[in-house]
Enzyme design. Structure first.
Site, PDB file in Angstrom:
ATOM      1  N   ASP A   7      13.841  -8.572  53.959  1.00  0.00           N
ATOM      2  CA  ASP A   7      12.409  -8.686  54.213  1.00  0.00           C
ATOM      3  C   ASP A   7      11.785  -7.358  53.782  1.00  0.00           C
ATOM      4  O   ASP A   7      11.939  -6.332  54.443  1.00  0.00           O
ATOM      5  CB  ASP A   7      12.189  -8.957  55.712  1.00  0.00           C
ATOM      6  N   LYS A  56      -0.080  -6.159  51.360  1.00  0.00           N
ATOM      7  CA  LYS A  56       0.338  -4.893  51.965  1.00  0.00           C
ATOM      8  C   LYS A  56       0.587  -3.833  50.898  1.00  0.00           C
ATOM      9  O   LYS A  56       0.846  -2.688  51.206  1.00  0.00           O
ATOM     10  CB  LYS A  56       1.602  -5.084  52.798  1.00  0.00           C
ATOM     11  N   CYS A  88       3.883  -8.484  66.168  1.00  0.00           N
ATOM     12  CA  CYS A  88       4.721  -9.631  65.787  1.00  0.00           C
ATOM     13  C   CYS A  88       6.204  -9.287  65.833  1.00  0.00           C
ATOM     14  O   CYS A  88       6.999  -9.794  65.021  1.00  0.00           O
ATOM     15  CB  CYS A  88       4.346 -10.183  64.410  1.00  0.00           C
ATOM     16  N   HIS A  94      10.654  -8.855  62.341  1.00  0.00           N
ATOM     17  CA  HIS A  94       9.321  -9.459  62.516  1.00  0.00           C
ATOM     18  C   HIS A  94       9.538 -10.948  62.826  1.00  0.00           C
ATOM     19  O   HIS A  94      10.527 -11.536  62.377  1.00  0.00           O
ATOM     20  CB  HIS A  94       8.563  -9.285  61.199  1.00  0.00           C
TER      21      HIS A  94
HETATM   22  N1  C6P Z   1       3.434  -7.458  59.418  1.00  0.00           N
HETATM   23  C1  C6P Z   1       2.007  -5.922  60.658  1.00  0.00           C
HETATM   24  O1  C6P Z   1       0.920  -5.554  61.111  1.00  0.00           O
HETATM   25  P1  C6P Z   1       2.858 -11.823  55.974  1.00  0.00           P
HETATM   26  O2  C6P Z   1       2.025 -12.060  57.191  1.00  0.00           O
HETATM   27  O3  C6P Z   1       3.582 -13.057  55.540  1.00  0.00           O
HETATM   28  O4  C6P Z   1       2.134 -11.123  54.870  1.00  0.00           O
HETATM   29  O5  C6P Z   1       3.986 -10.752  56.428  1.00  0.00           O
HETATM   30  C2  C6P Z   1       4.812 -11.026  57.532  1.00  0.00           C
HETATM   31  C3  C6P Z   1       5.702  -9.862  57.808  1.00  0.00           C
HETATM   32  C4  C6P Z   1       7.065 -10.012  57.635  1.00  0.00           C
HETATM   33  N2  C6P Z   1       7.908  -8.985  57.813  1.00  0.00           N
HETATM   34  C5  C6P Z   1       7.476  -7.762  58.167  1.00  0.00           C
HETATM   35  C6  C6P Z   1       8.464  -6.639  58.314  1.00  0.00           C
HETATM   36  C7  C6P Z   1       6.108  -7.545  58.366  1.00  0.00           C
HETATM   37  O6  C6P Z   1       5.681  -6.335  58.710  1.00  0.00           O
HETATM   38  C8  C6P Z   1       5.198  -8.623  58.200  1.00  0.00           C
HETATM   39  C9  C6P Z   1       3.729  -8.445  58.494  1.00  0.00           C
HETATM   40  C10 C6P Z   1       2.062  -7.122  59.745  1.00  0.00           C
HETATM   41  O7  C6P Z   1       3.047  -5.328  60.917  1.00  0.00           O
HETATM   42  C11 C6P Z   1       1.268  -8.258  60.287  1.00  0.00           C
HETATM   43  S1  C6P Z   1       2.019  -8.962  61.728  1.00  0.00           S
END
Ligand code: C6P
Length: 404
Positions: A197, A223, A361, A120
Site C-alpha cells: 500500500d 496524495k 482510518c 489503513h
Molecule cells: N489516508 C489519511 O488522511 P484513498 O482514500 O483510496 O485515496 O486512500 C486510502 C488509503 C490507503 N492507505 C493508506 C496508507 C492511506 O493513508 C490512505 C488514505 C488518508 O491518512 C485518508 S483516510
C-alpha cells in the site's frame, strides 16, 4: 532547491483561512495541486474532451493518446517494466479492492493472507471480506510501542498456505517507513505474493517497483499532487494475466455475444467503463511535475521538517508523540494531556493551521495505544520551518485555554 519557488506553483498555499495565511499540514489526507496539474485538467476539458479507446475522430484519438501517454509517464516514473502493468483505478482503496477481488478468485479455502497491525482500513477490510467469503485465514504482523513492525515474527506467520502479504510502505497515522524489501524477500521465500500500500509513499520516497520486486503496488493520485478520483495499481504482468477481471462493462471486453464474453488484453481488462480521463491525464501531469524536481533534496528537506517539528513539539509540557520509529517520514501524530484532539484541531484551524484529528482510518492503531485518536501534522516538501514555528506558537496559545 528553492522552496519558495516550489510554493509559488501551488495556488492554494497562498490563500488565507480565518483571516490568517494558510498553514497546510494535512498532506497525508490529500496534497495541494500545482498550477501545471490544474492547467492540464482545464486544457483537457477546454480543448480535448472526448471519450477514449472508442472513436475514429480526431478528438477521441487525441484524448486516447494523451491518456495513454500519462500511463507511460507513470510507468517510467515508478520503474514498471511495461505500461500494461499500470492499471488506472479510482485510488488506493479501489486498487486494493481490485486485488482482493481478482487475486482473491485464485485463492482456495484454507489459504492465508498476512497484513500488519498498522494498516489503513482500506488494507484491512477488503482482506476481511475476502477471508470471510473464501474461508481463508487473516493473520496479523504485530508492531511495538514505537510503531515498528516486528519483522522477526513474520517468519512464524508465513506458511506454505500464505498466498499474499499486504502491508503499507508508510504508516499514515505513525509515519513509520516499513522495511518492505525485507518483507518482500521473506514472503517470496515461501512463494507468497506481496501487495504494498503506497498511498503515503510515492510522494515521500523514490519508489521503484522493479527494484522492490513487489507483486502489486497501490497508490492514489490526490496524495501526490494529482487529482482526486484517480489512482494506480501496479501489478506484475504474469500475475495480472492470470487474474480474472474485476468489473464487467465497456473497454474490458474483446467480444460480447449474448451468451459469452471474451476479455480485452492488459491493462484494459481491469478498466471497465469510461475512466476518469481528465484524472488520468492530470495524474500524468503530476508525475511530469515531480520528475522535474530534485527528489533526494526534497526528501532531505522533509526529513529536516520532521526532525524540527519533533524537537519543537517535544518541548511542550504534557505532549506525547505516537510513532517514534527509527525510520520515519514527515508525519507527527500527538496528543496533549488534558485536551481533546478535536478541540486542538478546531482551535488550530481558527489560527489558519490545517491538521487532521481522529483515528485517521487506522482504528486498530488507536486501539493498540488505547487512545481515541491523535492530532496529526503531515508535511509535504512545500512546507517550511516557519510554518512549524507558527503551529508551535499556536499550540502555546491554545493549550492554556483548553486546560482552563
Ligand atoms: N489516508 C489519511 O488522511 P484513498 O482514500 O483510496 O485515496 O486512500 C486510502 C488509503 C490507503 N492507505 C493508506 C496508507 C492511506 O493513508 C490512505 C488514505 C488518508 O491518512 C485518508 S483516510
Amino acid at each position: 532547491m528553492n522552496i519558495n519557488e516550489i510554493r509559488a506553483q501551488f495556488p492554494t498555499l497562498h490563500r488565507e483561512v480565518n483571516g490568517k495565511p494558510l498553514v497546510y499540514f494535512d498532506n497525508g489526507a490529500t496534497s495541494q495541486k500545482p498550477q501545471s496539474v490544474i492547467d492540464r485538467i482545464t486544457q483537457y476539458y477546454t480543448d480535448e474532451n472526448a471519450n477514449i479507446h472508442r472513436g475514429v475522430h480526431t478528438l477521441s484519438q487525441e484524448a486516447t493518446s494523451n491518456y495513454e501517454s500519462a500511463r507511460k509517464t507513470i510507468q517510467d516514473y515508478i520503474g514498471a517494466s511495461s505500461e500494461v502493468e499500470i492499471i488506472f483505478t479510482k485510488g488506493t482503496t479501489d486498487s486494493i479492492n481490485l486485488v482482493a477481488h481478482s487475486f482473491g478468485e485464485l485463492m482456495q479455502a484454507g489459504d492465508e493472507v498476512v497484513i500488519s497491525a498498522m494498516e489503513h482500513h482500506s488494507n484491512i477490510v477488503p482482506w476481511q471480506m475476502l477471508c470471510e467469503k473464501k474461508d481463508c485465514k487473516l493473520k496479523i504482523l504485530p508492531m511495538n510501542e514505537q510503531g515498528e513492525l516486528l519483522l522477526d515474527e513474520l517468519d512464524q506467520l508465513l506458511t506454505d498456505r500464505t498466498k499474499l502479504v499486504a502491508v503499507t510502505h508508510i504508516s499514515n497515522s505513525l509515519g513509520t517507513i516499513n522495511d518492505v524489501d525485507e518483507i518482500i524477500r521473506k514472503a517470496h521465500n515461501v512463494g507468497a505474493k506481496v501487495l504494498i500500500d503506497g498511498a503515503q509513499s510515492v510522494q515521500h520516497l523514490d519508489v521503484d517497483v522493479g527494484k522492490l520486486d513487489c507483486d502489486f503496488y497501490a497508490f492514489s493520485g490526490h496524495k501526490l499532487f494529482g487529482p482526486t478520483g484517480v489512482g494506480i495499481l501496479y501489478g506484475k504482468r504474469e500475475l495480472l494475466e492470470q487474474m480474472p477481471p474485476y468489473q464487467g462493462g465497456g473497454d474490458m471486453i474483446k467480444e460480447v455475444t449474448l451468451e459469452k464474453t471474451t476479455y480485452n488484453t492488459l491493462p484494459h481488462k481491469f478498466e471497465a467503463g469510461t475512466p476518469n480521463i481528465a484524472g488520468g491525464i492530470g495524474l500524468g501531469a503530476a508525475f511530469e511535475f515531480l520528475s522535474k524536481l530534485d527528489m533526494s533534496a526534497l526528501v532531505e528537506h522533509e526529513q529536516d521538517l520532521l526532525d524540527y517539528a519533533t524537537e519543537q513539539l517535544e518541548k511542550i509540557d504534557g505532549l506525547k508523540i505516537y510513532g517514534t520509529a527509527k525510520t520515519k517520514t514527515s508525519v507527527v501524530s500527538f496528543l496533549i494531556e488534558g485536551t481533546h484532539p478535536y478541540d486542538v484541531g478546531t482551535l488550530l484551524d481558527k489560527l489558519g493551521i490545517a491538521v487532521r484529528t481522529g483515528h485517521h482510518c487506522t482504528q486498530p492503531v488507536m486501539q493498540f495505544y488505547n487512545i481515541p485518536g491523535t492530532i496529526r501534522a503531515s508535511f509535504a516538501f512545500y512546507n517550511t520551518r516557519e510554518e512549524i514555528d507558527r503551529m508551535i506558537a499556536a499550540l502555546d496559545r491554545i493549550i492554556p485555554m483548553l486546560k482552563d
